[in-house]
Design a protein around this motif. Structure first.
Motif, short mmCIF file in Angstrom:
data_model
loop_
_atom_site.label_atom_id
_atom_site.label_comp_id
_atom_site.label_asym_id
_atom_site.label_seq_id
_atom_site.Cartn_x
_atom_site.Cartn_y
_atom_site.Cartn_z
N PRO A 22 -3.42 3.13 7.69
CA PRO A 22 -3.43 4.37 6.90
C PRO A 22 -3.53 5.57 7.84
N PRO A 23 -3.17 6.75 7.36
CA PRO A 23 -3.15 7.94 8.22
C PRO A 23 -4.49 8.30 8.86
N TYR A 24 -5.58 7.87 8.27
CA TYR A 24 -6.90 8.22 8.81
C TYR A 24 -7.37 7.27 9.92
N LEU A 25 -6.57 6.27 10.27
CA LEU A 25 -6.89 5.34 11.36
C LEU A 25 -5.90 5.49 12.50
N LYS A 96 -11.18 -4.29 3.96
CA LYS A 96 -12.07 -3.22 4.45
C LYS A 96 -11.39 -1.85 4.40
N GLY A 97 -10.13 -1.81 4.00
CA GLY A 97 -9.40 -0.56 3.92
C GLY A 97 -8.75 -0.11 5.20
N TYR A 98 -8.67 -1.00 6.19
CA TYR A 98 -8.10 -0.65 7.49
C TYR A 98 -6.59 -0.91 7.57
N VAL A 99 -6.04 -1.59 6.58
CA VAL A 99 -4.59 -1.86 6.54
C VAL A 99 -4.10 -1.59 5.12
N LYS A 100 -2.97 -0.92 5.04
CA LYS A 100 -2.31 -0.64 3.76
C LYS A 100 -0.92 -1.24 3.79
N ALA A 101 -0.23 -1.16 2.66
CA ALA A 101 1.16 -1.63 2.60
C ALA A 101 2.04 -0.55 1.99
#
Length: 101
Positions: A22-25, A96-101
């Motif tokens: 995601p853009p925040y990582l 954990k919200g560290y990867v999106k699709a």
């Protein structure tokens, strides 16, 4: 299909999922410490070499299957073993919200 969900916001990572950060990582190399870090809001994670190899390929255009095939070729390992490991790693990160699709 880019990823299935079973509840609002939960990504179920499958072979056709196109994972991305995601853009925040941000995945960055810390030259001073000689290691890779995953920069998240108010935290810094230190992924191992295997996770870094996978995360570097998570650009939102490659599927998990394509990522696994590339890693299997690079490391001369069975693609089914690599795929299982990649799916496990990405599902844990997605939860954990560290990867999106």
């Amino acid at each position: 299909m880019t990823g299935a969900t079973t509840s609002p916001g939960r990504l179920i990572v499958g072979r056709e999922t196109r994972p991305k950060l995601p853009p925040y990582l941000k995945l960055r190399h810390d030259a001073g410490r000689g290691r890779w870090v995953l920069l998240a809001p108010e935290r810094v994670l230190t992924p191992d070499q295997t996770a870094v190899a996978v995360l570097q390929l998570c650009d939102g255009t490659r599927t998990v299957e394509e990522i696994s095939a590339k890693l299997a070729e690079e490391y001369s390992a069975p693609v089914d073993v690599i795929t299982a490991d990649v799916l496990d790693l990405l599902q844990g990160l997605a939860d954990k919200g560290y990867v999106k699709a």
